[in-house]
Motif scaffolding. Structure first.
Motif, PDB file in Angstrom:
ATOM      1  N   CYS A 279       0.860  -1.190   0.000  1.00 21.53           N
ATOM      2  CA  CYS A 279       0.000   0.000   0.000  1.00 21.53           C
ATOM      3  C   CYS A 279       0.891   1.233   0.000  1.00 21.53           C
ATOM      4  O   CYS A 279       1.344   1.663   1.086  1.00 21.53           O
ATOM      5  N   PRO A 280       1.175   1.825  -1.131  1.00 25.10           N
ATOM      6  CA  PRO A 280       2.100   2.964  -1.226  1.00 25.10           C
ATOM      7  C   PRO A 280       1.705   4.123  -0.310  1.00 25.10           C
ATOM      8  O   PRO A 280       0.540   4.540  -0.271  1.00 25.10           O
ATOM      9  N   GLY A 281       2.694   4.631   0.410  1.00 26.26           N
ATOM     10  CA  GLY A 281       2.486   5.803   1.258  1.00 26.26           C
ATOM     11  C   GLY A 281       1.767   5.532   2.566  1.00 26.26           C
ATOM     12  O   GLY A 281       1.490   6.461   3.328  1.00 26.26           O
TER      13      GLY A 281
ATOM     14  N   ARG B 133      -3.337  -6.486   0.769  1.00 28.46           N
ATOM     15  CA  ARG B 133      -2.699  -7.769   0.476  1.00 28.46           C
ATOM     16  C   ARG B 133      -3.399  -8.921   1.183  1.00 28.46           C
ATOM     17  O   ARG B 133      -3.449 -10.040   0.682  1.00 28.46           O
ATOM     18  N   TRP B 134      -3.990  -8.646   2.346  1.00 29.62           N
ATOM     19  CA  TRP B 134      -4.581  -9.714   3.158  1.00 29.62           C
ATOM     20  C   TRP B 134      -6.090  -9.622   3.217  1.00 29.62           C
ATOM     21  O   TRP B 134      -6.721 -10.292   4.022  1.00 29.62           O
ATOM     22  N   SER B 135      -6.703  -8.852   2.335  1.00 27.43           N
ATOM     23  CA  SER B 135      -8.152  -8.658   2.382  1.00 27.43           C
ATOM     24  C   SER B 135      -8.913  -9.962   2.133  1.00 27.43           C
ATOM     25  O   SER B 135      -9.934 -10.224   2.761  1.00 27.43           O
ATOM     26  N   GLU B 136      -8.420 -10.797   1.244  1.00 24.62           N
ATOM     27  CA  GLU B 136      -9.104 -12.064   0.947  1.00 24.62           C
ATOM     28  C   GLU B 136      -9.061 -12.998   2.154  1.00 24.62           C
ATOM     29  O   GLU B 136     -10.061 -13.639   2.483  1.00 24.62           O
TER      30      GLU B 136
ATOM     31  N   HIS C 135      -2.527  -1.764  10.549  1.00 22.45           N
ATOM     32  CA  HIS C 135      -2.672  -1.772   9.093  1.00 22.45           C
ATOM     33  C   HIS C 135      -2.584  -3.190   8.534  1.00 22.45           C
ATOM     34  O   HIS C 135      -3.409  -3.581   7.698  1.00 22.45           O
ATOM     35  N   THR C 136      -1.616  -3.960   9.005  1.00 22.28           N
ATOM     36  CA  THR C 136      -1.407  -5.314   8.484  1.00 22.28           C
ATOM     37  C   THR C 136      -2.631  -6.192   8.727  1.00 22.28           C
ATOM     38  O   THR C 136      -3.080  -6.910   7.823  1.00 22.28           O
ATOM     39  N   PHE C 137      -3.187  -6.149   9.906  1.00 17.90           N
ATOM     40  CA  PHE C 137      -4.258  -7.077  10.263  1.00 17.90           C
ATOM     41  C   PHE C 137      -5.654  -6.582   9.893  1.00 17.90           C
ATOM     42  O   PHE C 137      -6.568  -7.383   9.737  1.00 17.90           O
ATOM     43  N   PHE C 138      -5.826  -5.267   9.740  1.00 19.55           N
ATOM     44  CA  PHE C 138      -7.187  -4.767   9.524  1.00 19.55           C
ATOM     45  C   PHE C 138      -7.384  -4.027   8.204  1.00 19.55           C
ATOM     46  O   PHE C 138      -8.519  -3.944   7.718  1.00 19.55           O
ATOM     47  N   ASP C 139      -6.317  -3.479   7.603  1.00 21.01           N
ATOM     48  CA  ASP C 139      -6.517  -2.606   6.448  1.00 21.01           C
ATOM     49  C   ASP C 139      -5.782  -3.040   5.182  1.00 21.01           C
ATOM     50  O   ASP C 139      -6.248  -2.742   4.075  1.00 21.01           O
ATOM     51  N   CYS C 140      -4.636  -3.677   5.309  1.00 18.04           N
ATOM     52  CA  CYS C 140      -3.786  -3.953   4.144  1.00 18.04           C
ATOM     53  C   CYS C 140      -4.533  -4.773   3.093  1.00 18.04           C
ATOM     54  O   CYS C 140      -5.117  -5.822   3.389  1.00 18.04           O
TER      55      CYS C 140
END
Length: 379
Positions: A356-358, A372-375, A365-370
């Protein structure tokens, strides 16, 4: 036998005990075969009655007719004389009198005062009191020290218990270091078993805490023990060393050392005052401890990410299942393989997420927003 008669024991039981103590032998193996040695004195070692017979005999020493300013306290064969005096001369006179009377009683009963093990400490806030204070014990002068150790507790002249806390912290730190070798961050025992092992250090630090625990209200003394407890909590939670004390204790489920001390003190006082059975008192005081811990956690400045995840301490530590490990602790603490943390440690050049640029790559962020891990999050 004289001591038993003074207790008013029946003559029949006295004769039974007299026969029990007669013709005792020590039997041991040597290169020349089995050897026998008749025992002519001492307690009946290794017997069920041995401790009771010793107490019955020694009780008379604690009941010596001494001035009202003197109290004798004893445990096994370790006796402490507590002397109240208002002048140097009175203190010296009473101390010499006690030493003489105790030594005379011991000699009468076939024992002797261990002069080499006799210690003196003056408990006073008066600056004018001469130091060192000298006492004549039989035929030897004993000088007072800055502190003495009685029944495992170091008592200093100002009753700060600083030496006791330092000694307990050092012993516990050694135990934690030894146990830590069995607990690598990856692999090793589960957190519940780590917690059981690390309880050894708490037992060391809390030994006789009912006596000296008030000293932990002094912050520098509390920190001395808390730093050791924190090291143990890091091992239980498989955590990075950068985690704050408050967060490490919560994740590991370890009650802060000073709250444990106050809990033990309250239990001791409640039992002394007859405020219920031991189980009821312990249950009530543990609830009080958890309440105090929760209040402290609610107002703590550090570990706020952990607080967002674990708000209720009681629910967390009383959960019936679920172990923390190296990977889960990274999420609970925010200290782990996140670019924001790695950047703060000087390991990465920037704190941004590589997907996620910027956007700063934090635990949140990693566990709730990124993206990359949305699926995986939607599963």
């Amino acid at each position: 036998m004289e001591a038993l008669r003074k207790l008013g024991l029946s003559e029949y039981l006295i004769r039974v005990i007299d026969d029990y103590l007669r013709d005792r032998f020590l039997i041991y193996e040597t290169t020349m075969g089995e050897m026998r040695r008749k025992l002519s004195g001492g307690a009946a070692q290794g017997s069920v009655l041995g401790p009771e017979l010793w107490i019955i005999l020694y009780d008379a020493l604690l009941r010596l007719d001494l001035p009202t300013e003197v109290i004798l306290e004893g445990f096994a064969d370790d006796v402490a004389a507590l002397i109240l005096a208002y002048s140097y001369e009175d203190a010296q006179r009473l101390a010499c009198l006690v030493a003489t009377e105790v030594n005379a009683w011991l000699k009468e009963h076939g024992m002797a005062l261990a002069k080499a093990k006799t210690e003196v400490v003056v408990l006073t806030a008066q600056r004018w009191f001469p130091s060192p204070f000298r006492v004549l014990v039989v035929d030897q002068h004993i000088e007072s020290g800055a502190a003495l150790r009685y029944l495992g507790v170091t008592i200093d002249s100002k009753l700060t218990f600083r030496d006791q806390i330092v000694s307990a912290a050092n012993k516990a730190a050694t135990a934690v270091a030894s146990l830590s070798r069995l607990m690598p961050n990856v692999g090793g025992p589960m957190s519940s078993r780590r917690r059981a092992l690390m309880s050894v250090s708490n037992s060391i630090m809390l030994y006789r805490v009912e006596v000296w625990g008030e000293a932990l209200k002094v912050e520098k003394y509390r920190r001395k023990l808390a730093s050791v407890q924190r090291r143990g909590a890091l091992r239980i939670a498989c955590a990075y060393r950068t985690i704050s004390e408050a967060a490490a204790l919560v994740i590991a489920g370890v009650i802060p050392i000073d709250l444990l001390e106050f809990e033990r003190k309250r239990i001791w006082e409640a039992r002394r005052d007859g405020q219920g059975s031991l189980i009821d008192v312990k249950t009530r005081e543990r609830e009080e401890t958890l309440t105090l811990w929760q209040e402290r956690w609610d107002t703590e400045e550090k570990g706020r990410w952990t607080y967002r995840i674990i708000k209720g301490i009681r629910d967390w530590i009383l959960r019936e299942q679920g172990e923390v490990d190296y990977y889960l602790t990274q999420f609970l603490s925010g200290h782990g393989q996140f670019n924001e943390y790695l950047h703060s440690m000087g390991i990465r050049n920037d704190p941004y997420c590589q997907y996620c640029p910027g956007v700063v790559d934090s635990a949140k962020h990693t566990f709730f927003d990124c993206q990359r891990w949305s699926e995986i999050r939607s599963m």
